[in-house]
Each structure stands twice: as structure tokens, then as C-alpha cells.
Design a protein around this motif. Structure first.
Motif, short mmCIF file in Angstrom:
data_model
loop_
_atom_site.label_atom_id
_atom_site.label_comp_id
_atom_site.label_asym_id
_atom_site.label_seq_id
_atom_site.Cartn_x
_atom_site.Cartn_y
_atom_site.Cartn_z
N SER A 129 0.84 -1.20 0.00
CA SER A 129 0.00 0.00 0.00
C SER A 129 0.88 1.25 0.00
CB SER A 129 -0.88 -0.04 1.25
OG SER A 129 -1.79 1.02 1.26
N TRP A 130 0.98 1.90 -1.14
CA TRP A 130 1.88 3.08 -1.22
C TRP A 130 1.13 4.39 -1.30
CZ3 TRP A 130 2.97 6.44 -5.47
CH2 TRP A 130 2.37 6.12 -6.68
N ARG A 131 -0.09 4.37 -1.93
CA ARG A 131 -0.81 5.64 -2.06
C ARG A 131 -1.62 5.87 -0.78
NH1 ARG A 131 -3.71 4.49 -7.65
NH2 ARG A 131 -4.17 2.61 -6.44
N GLY A 132 -0.91 6.14 0.29
CA GLY A 132 -1.56 6.28 1.59
C GLY A 132 -1.98 4.91 2.10
N ASP A 133 -3.00 4.91 2.99
CA ASP A 133 -3.41 3.67 3.66
C ASP A 133 -4.57 2.96 2.95
OD1 ASP A 133 -1.54 4.44 5.47
OD2 ASP A 133 -2.96 5.05 7.04
N LYS A 134 -5.20 3.67 2.02
CA LYS A 134 -6.44 3.16 1.39
C LYS A 134 -6.32 1.74 0.86
CE LYS A 134 -7.23 6.08 -1.89
NZ LYS A 134 -6.06 6.94 -1.95
N LYS A 179 -9.34 -5.73 4.42
CA LYS A 179 -10.77 -6.00 4.61
C LYS A 179 -11.22 -7.16 3.74
CE LYS A 179 -12.56 -1.84 6.59
NZ LYS A 179 -13.28 -0.60 6.50
N ALA A 180 -10.54 -7.31 2.59
CA ALA A 180 -10.90 -8.41 1.69
C ALA A 180 -10.12 -9.68 2.03
CB ALA A 180 -10.65 -7.98 0.25
N GLY A 181 -9.36 -9.64 3.13
CA GLY A 181 -8.64 -10.84 3.57
C GLY A 181 -7.34 -11.10 2.84
N HIS A 182 -6.73 -10.05 2.30
CA HIS A 182 -5.42 -10.21 1.64
C HIS A 182 -4.31 -9.69 2.52
CE1 HIS A 182 -6.71 -11.36 -2.46
NE2 HIS A 182 -7.83 -10.76 -2.09
N ASP A 183 -3.15 -10.33 2.43
CA ASP A 183 -2.00 -9.84 3.18
C ASP A 183 -1.57 -8.48 2.64
OD1 ASP A 183 -1.77 -11.90 4.96
OD2 ASP A 183 -0.39 -13.06 3.72
N VAL A 184 -1.06 -7.64 3.55
CA VAL A 184 -0.73 -6.26 3.20
C VAL A 184 0.63 -5.89 3.79
CG1 VAL A 184 -1.34 -3.86 3.64
CG2 VAL A 184 -3.14 -5.52 3.21
N VAL A 185 1.40 -5.17 2.99
CA VAL A 185 2.61 -4.52 3.51
C VAL A 185 2.38 -3.02 3.37
CG1 VAL A 185 5.08 -4.14 3.17
CG2 VAL A 185 4.13 -6.44 2.89
N MET A 186 2.52 -2.30 4.46
CA MET A 186 2.26 -0.86 4.42
C MET A 186 3.54 -0.12 3.99
SD MET A 186 -0.91 -0.77 5.12
CE MET A 186 -1.09 1.00 5.11
N ALA A 187 3.38 0.71 2.96
CA ALA A 187 4.53 1.46 2.44
C ALA A 187 4.07 2.85 1.99
CB ALA A 187 5.14 0.69 1.26
N PRO A 188 3.28 3.54 2.84
CA PRO A 188 2.65 4.79 2.40
C PRO A 188 3.65 5.92 2.18
CG PRO A 188 2.31 4.48 4.76
CD PRO A 188 2.94 3.21 4.25
N THR A 189 3.39 6.70 1.15
CA THR A 189 4.28 7.83 0.83
C THR A 189 4.50 8.72 2.05
OG1 THR A 189 2.31 8.92 -0.01
CG2 THR A 189 3.84 8.05 -1.65
N ALA A 230 6.71 8.67 14.24
CA ALA A 230 5.32 8.77 14.70
C ALA A 230 4.37 7.85 13.92
CB ALA A 230 4.85 10.21 14.55
N TRP A 231 4.87 7.22 12.89
CA TRP A 231 4.01 6.42 12.02
C TRP A 231 3.41 5.23 12.76
CZ3 TRP A 231 5.76 2.03 8.45
CH2 TRP A 231 4.70 1.62 7.62
N THR A 232 2.08 5.07 12.62
CA THR A 232 1.48 3.84 13.13
C THR A 232 1.16 2.97 11.93
OG1 THR A 232 -0.49 5.18 13.31
CG2 THR A 232 0.43 4.40 15.37
N VAL A 233 1.75 1.80 11.94
CA VAL A 233 1.73 0.93 10.76
C VAL A 233 0.31 0.48 10.42
CG1 VAL A 233 2.69 -1.20 9.79
CG2 VAL A 233 4.02 0.14 11.43
N ILE A 234 -0.42 0.07 11.44
CA ILE A 234 -1.75 -0.49 11.18
C ILE A 234 -2.78 0.63 11.07
CG2 ILE A 234 -3.57 -1.98 12.11
CD1 ILE A 234 -1.41 -3.68 13.32
N PRO A 235 -3.43 0.73 9.90
CA PRO A 235 -4.43 1.79 9.74
C PRO A 235 -5.55 1.65 10.78
CG PRO A 235 -3.93 0.73 7.63
CD PRO A 235 -3.27 -0.08 8.69
#
Ligand code: TNX
Length: 655
Positions: free
Chosen positions: A413-418, A425-435, A465-470
Motif C-alpha cells: 500500500s503506497w498511495r496512503g493507507d487506502k 478487509k478483503a482478507g489479503h495480506d498487506v505490507v504498508m509502504a505509504p508515501t 510517529a508512524w502507526t503501521v496499522i491503519p
């Protein structure tokens, strides 16, 4: 109380609560917190200081469970570099490495327990990875000189380790950093330097971005033109890509990794418990590949690897032959990388060429798709099925969500957290990499005081300050978030020193975000620990960004017949100096070395070719007054030449 007042009181209470909780989590007091002095980054789960110290000397040995023989040899080799001790003793004081599978319940796959007493050091974990991370902590307990990679460089040091008990395990399983080697190429030894820094910070993923519009950087035996043609662009845009009119340097630029190089890097990372996740971009960011094999494009036009930054419209076509071409490439990639995940890019695929391509439109029709977005999704699903048939999993940037996500795919997820929220929510694994928090190509200080960057602003504090989990995810959905990573897109980073400057210490903050427990996070404690941690990084010879506090900017003018710029520093102080030389008017500068002198005596020098003009390359120098106790006039001499008068600014940061 009216409804309005109640709401207002509620809001005030919430603000007060968050204010106090924020203060509470960051209430670091050196007098109270007896663990800060160890300055361990990332912060462990639990530290108990004990009394006394363990002395490492000629009589010290290392023992290990039989399964740990390889890691024992690694640790022995690593510790012997700076100390000069062979660590072979069996009857002296011992460092014991113990595999204890039953610990898995308590500290998991990557956790460790470390007990340093005056008699022994015992490091225990359920896995080899755990021992490796425990060793990273142990190394930080040594004097900083342990990080010096010059053999026996620190002969007069007392190698003592304070007695302490530490129990530790990570918060997230994906703790990564990405490196774009396509916009600029970094040689094998440079990539290893990058990996060393990840290992030091207990990071376990190296996301290697290998292909782009501007260059294809991995040898593929079935398609040799990918590297013989696709790795070399005719020239490169200078200055910022948005500066109009664009100017180009007129110099061909290239480089690629042979499969042997790739194996060497994968082995190097594996020995440090780092998984290398390769990225092969498709269906967009394909111009370099299409310069080699135009038949897999949409226009038949003859293109070269792109010479500017941005998103090229030249994307792969959707024909069977192209899918086969890409799958053949993936076959070779799969062989080279043991990683479970293979990254197929999937980002920023402009649909213009598909809109006007007959075969793309025919594909949309024959597959019963609605539009080009669904065509992109069709592409990704093909690759997902293919990778799954080979026992691998697909990961891609969040655009792969467009038009429906392939069943087994994971999302970055790079374009923010969306994207991350939708995927989890759809049950897919996610790596957070927001700009906003993890794009380390963004400025980390005022843009007029930093080397040219793509834009944006992400300073150390913001990363911390980043919190990884939206916040929008509930407990069930949260578990799909594997972790996070930083991105180092290299449009404006031409050498590895610049990459490392962008990566650290923001990476140190990120390491704490990803490894440490949330309730352990404290920016003020982190800032305190960073002072010691920076000395470790400096001892290792790595480049990194020193904090803003001590920076000084001086203007200079260099006449055509001069070859040296001399700067007097306000006071003589030991420490580390980082210098950026920039020429912003007149002629460009060619720099050959920087020397630090105290009272005319050379204390340190750095010799390498640098350039500063319309763009900067190699114009960062790091000098160390190290342990010198000399007092007196402190000067920095820079050897540089210019064809005619040059002037600019030199930024000096001092630790
Ligand atoms: C977006 S993030 C890109 C890269 C650029 C970067 C610059 C992503 C998947 N694509 O191609 O290098 O922005 O910040």
C-alpha cells in the motif's frame, strides 16, 4: 447540559486524553529509565540492567549448538575484525549461543534472550534468526568501535560488555527496505553496504526494484537484449525532472547484475537473515524492456530506455506471446530468489496505449471485461496463477486492486493507507509502504539545506510517529498487515552514499516502528539513544544524515586557477563532519578530496571523485576527527577545480 455542550466537552476530553497519553508514552527520564544508557535500537521488549561487566579478550571463546555452526563462524569472524581476537578459547570466559526450540512459545520465531554476566554471555533463541537478532543487540552493547570494519583497527579498546538481561521479539514480521537500482545503478559491493545497515537494525526484507522505464538491471539468459540494450539509457535528465525546459547530460548510463551477482547478493542477505524480494515491473514501467523487445509493446515504435523521470506511456501489450515472455522471465527470477513473494510491480500503468490498441480491445471483449482497469486485473491474475503454480506468491503495488484483486495476491500500500485497508478487509495480506511516512526519497529537512530530492517532506519525527496499522481496521483485519517498509526511489540519488544518507537514521526510526512494541515507543528516548547509535554507524563507515542541530553553511568562491577551498571551523572539536558541496553559480566543480586538519595536521581525509553543478554526484564527504585529542585551529580543505569562477555553498554538519 445541551447536546452541543456535551459534544464539545466530549471533544475536549478526547483531545486532553490523547494529549496525556501522548505525553505518557513519551515520558522519558534518564534518571528514571536505567535502560536508555545501553542505547539499543530498535528498543527491545525488556531490559534489566545487572551489575558488573563481561570482558572480551584473548581468552574469550564462543560455543554454539551444533545447528548454529554457520552462524557461530559468522559471529566469530565478525567480532574478530575489530577486536583482533581469534575467540577460539575453550577454557576462558565464553559467549554461548544456544538453540532452544521450546522458547518458541514464549518469544516466537525471531525472538531471543540474552544474559550478560561477568562470567558468561548466554544468547538463546528458538531459531537461528533469533540468535542473529540477539547478536545484533549484543554487538550494540560493545564499545562502538566493534562496528569498525577495518581489521584490528581499534587495538587499544577495552572490550567490555555491561551485565544485562534482555528478552526481545519483533512486533511485525515484515520489516523492510526497498532500493530502486534502475533509475541509478549501485554495484554489488554497494548493495552489500545497504544490506549491512538493514541487518544492524534487525530488518528482514530487502525489496530489490530491478526493472524500470529507465533501465533493466537483471540478466535474463533467455532474453540477452534486456541487459545488452535495456540496461543502457542514452542520457539522463539533469536537475529536477519538473524544471523546464528539461536539460540532459548527454552521457550514456548503464549497469546490470549478472545472475552470478544476484546469487552473491542473495547469499549475502540470507546469511544476515534477510529475504530478498525481487521486483520485475509489469505491465507498466516497461520502456527499457521494450527498447530491447519492441514486439511486446503496443506501438511497434523503436524506443530507448527512458532518459527522464516519471511514468512512461510505453507499457507491455496483452498478447499471449507477451504473457509467455514475462512468465519465462519469472521462471529465471524464481530460480534465483528463494523468497516466497515475487513482486510484479503493477503500479502506474497508463492505459492510453491499451485504449487505442486493437488487440487490447479484442482481449477486453474476448475475456468479457468492462474496461482497461479490468484488463490490468486480468494481467495480474494471470501472473498470480502462474506464480502460485510455481509455489510462489504474488505481491504488487496497490494499483493491483483496480478491477479486482487476484485470489492469493498480497498488496503493498503506497498511495496512503487506502489500498492496505481495502486489501486487509478483503482478507489479503498487506505490507504498508505509504508515501507520507515511508518514502525516503522525500526531503528530510528544509529543501534549501538538503541535496536535491523528488519533493515531499518526511523527517525523522514523522517516520517515528508512524502507526503501521491503519486505524480503520478491526482486530480480525489487522492480522493481515504483515508490517511495513521504506522506499528508496533513486531518481535523485546517484551514489550509495547519497542513498545511505537518505536511508539513515530515518531507517533507525522505522526499525523501531516495526520491531519494537508500541508501548515502548518514545521519541525523546529514541533521540537520546540515536546519539550513541550514530557513533556506531559512523564507526562502520556508513553514510547517514546527521541531525540538523549543528549545521553550518559557508559560502565559497573558487577562481579558475585555484584548486582548493579552505574552511575554518569556529572551534576545534572532535567528532564527525559531513560536508555537502554545492556549486550554484558559475562553473561546475569537480571535487577530488576533503581533508580535515587540526593545527595544520591531517586528521582525516576522504578521497573520491565528486561533481557539483547542475546536478550533484559524490559531493557528500564524511570526515572524522575520531579519537584525536588535538586542540587547535580546525580546518577543512576541499580539493576541487572549476573551468571558470565557481561559487556556492558548503553545508557542514557536525555531530
Ligand atoms: C512512485 S510508488 C513510483 C515510483 C517513483 C516514486 C517517486 C510506485 C509504485 N511508483 O516509480 O520512483 O513514486 O517517489
Amino acid at each position: 447540559m445541551t447536546k452541543k455542550t456535551m459534544i464539545l466537552c466530549g471533544i475536549i476530553a478526547m483531545v486532553m486524553f490523547s494529549f496525556f497519553t501522548a505525553c505518557k508514552t513519551d515520558s522519558f527520564d534518564l534518571a528514571v529509565d536505567k535502560t536508555a544508557k545501553f542505547s539499543i535500537i530498535p528498543e527491545p521488549v525488556n531490559i534489566t540492567p545487572l551489575t558488573g561487566e563481561f570482558i572480551v579478550d584473548n581468552g574469550t571463546g564462543i560455543t554454539a549448538s551444533p545447528e548454529l555452526a554457520t552462524l557461530k563462524a559468522f559471529i566469530k569472524g565478525d567480532l574478530s575484525v575489530a577486536t583482533g581476537f581469534s575467540l577460539d578459547s575453550i577454557n576462558g570466559n565464553l559467549i554461548e549461543l544456544k538453540l532452544n526450540k521450546s522458547l518458541i512459545e514464549k518469544i516466537g520465531e525471531e525472538g531471543y534472550q540474552l544474559l550478560v554476566s561477568p562470567e558468561t554471555i548466554v544468547l538463546e533463541a528458538a531459531t537461528e534468526a533469533g540468535i542473529f537478532y540477539g547478536y545484533q543487540t549484543l554487538k550494540q552493547l560493545f564499545p562502538k568501535d566493534i562496528f569498525n570494519d577495518k581489521t584490528n583497527a581499534s587495538a587499544n579498546i577495552n572490550w567490555t560488555v555491561p551485565a544485562v538481561e534482555i528478552m526481545d521479539y519483533p512486533n511485525f514480521s515484515w520489516r523492510g527496505m526497498h532500493l530502486d537500482v534502475a533509475r541509478h545503478f549501485f554495484k554489488v559491493s554497494d548493495v552489500k553496504r545497504f544490506i549491512d545497515m538493514l541487518a544492524m537494525h534487525k530488518m528482514n526484507i530487502f525489496h530489490w526494484h530491478l526493472t524500470e522505464d529507465q533501465g533493466w538491471r537483471i540478466e535474463i539468459k533467455q532474453y540477452p537484449l534486456l541487459t545488452s540494450e535495456g540496461s543502457i539509457r542514452p542520457e539522463t535528465v539533469i536537475d529536477h525532472n519538473n524544471t523546464m525546459p528539461r536539460k540532459f547530460d548527454g552521457k550514456p548510463y548503464g549497469g546490470f547484475y549478472t545472475q552470478e551477482d544476484v546469487k552473491e547478493i542473495v547469499a549475502y542477505a540470507t546469511a544476515r537473515h534477510i529475504t530478498v524480494v525481487p521486483e520485475i515491473e509489469m505491465p507498466g514501467h516497461a520502456q527499457a524492456a521494450l527498447s530491447a523487445y519492441p514486439e511486446f509493446g503496443n506501438t511497434g515504435e523503436d524506443v530507448k530506455p527512458w532518459t527522464q523521470w516519471g511514468v512512461s506511456k510505453n507499457v507491455f501489450n496483452v498478447q499471449d506471446e507477451t504473457i509467455e515472455f514475462l512468465q519465462n522471465i519469472l521462471d529465471e527470477v524464481i530460480e534465483l530468489f528463494p523468497s516466497e513473494f515475487i513482486h510484479i510491480g503493477g503500479d502506474e500503468c497508463p492505459k492510453d496505449q491499451w485504449e487505442s490498441s486493437e488487440s487490447a480491445q479484442a482481449r477486453i471483449k474476448s475475456e468479457g471485461l468492462d474496461n482497461e482497469h479490468e484488463l490490468q486485473s486480468w494481467y495480474i491474475k494471470k501472473m498470480d496463477t502462474y506464480l502460485a503454480s510455481k509455489g510462489k506468491r504474488l505481491i504488487g503495488w496497490d494499483e493491483i486492486l483496480e478491477g479486482g484483486l487476484a485470489p492469493g495476491a498480497a498488496v503493498m500500500s503506497w498511495r496512503g493507507d487506502k489500498g492496505g485497508i481495502a486489501a486487509a478487509k478483503a482478507g489479503h495480506d498487506v505490507v504498508m509502504a505509504p508515501t507520507h511516512s515511508t518514502y525516503f526519497d522525500f526531503y528530510q529537512g528544509a529543501s534549501n539545506k538538503e541535496p536535491l530530492a523528488i519533493g515531499g517532506f518526511t523527517n525523522l519525527k514523522k517516520v517515528y510517529a508512524w502507526t503501521v496499522i491503519p486505524k480503520k481496521l478491526n482486530k480480525d483485519q489487522e492480522r493481515f498487515v504483515l508490517g511495513g517498509q521504506a522506499q528508496l526511489w533513486s531518481e535523485y540519488m546517484k551514489d550509495i552514499d547519497h542513498v545511505l544518507y537518505m536511508a539513515w537514521p530515518r531507517g533507525s526510526a522505522l526499525a523501531e516502528v516495526l520491531w519494537s512494541q508500541k508501548e515502548k515507543k518514545s521519541y525523546s528516548k529514541f533521540s537520546y539513544k540515536l546519539k550513541q547509535h550514530q557513533l556506531r554507524m559512523a564507526a562502520s563507515g556508513a553514510s547517514f544524515r546527521y541531525p540538523d542541530c549543528c549545521s553550518k553553511t559557508v559560502s565559497y568562491t573558487l577562481k579558475a586557477n585555484e584548486d582548493s577551498i579552505s574552511i575554518s571551523l569556529p572551534e576545534s572539536k572532535n567528532g564527525f563532519y559531513q560536508i555537502f558541496i554545492n556549486s550554484n553559480s558559475g562553473s561546475p566543480l569537480t571535487i577530488s578530496q576533503a581533508i580535515l586538519k587540526i593545527d595544520g595536521n591531517i586528521i582525516d581525509s576522504e578521497i573520491h571523485e565528486g561533481y557539483s553543478g547542475e546536478y550533484d554526484q559524490g559531493s557528500i564527504f564524511t570526515l572524522s576527527a575520531g579519537k584525536s585529542t588535538a586542540k587547535g585551529e580546525c580546518t577543512i580543505n576541499i580539493s576541487a577545480t572549476a573551468d571558470s569562477k565557481a561559487s556556492g555553498k558548503i553545508l557542514i554538519k557536525r555531530l
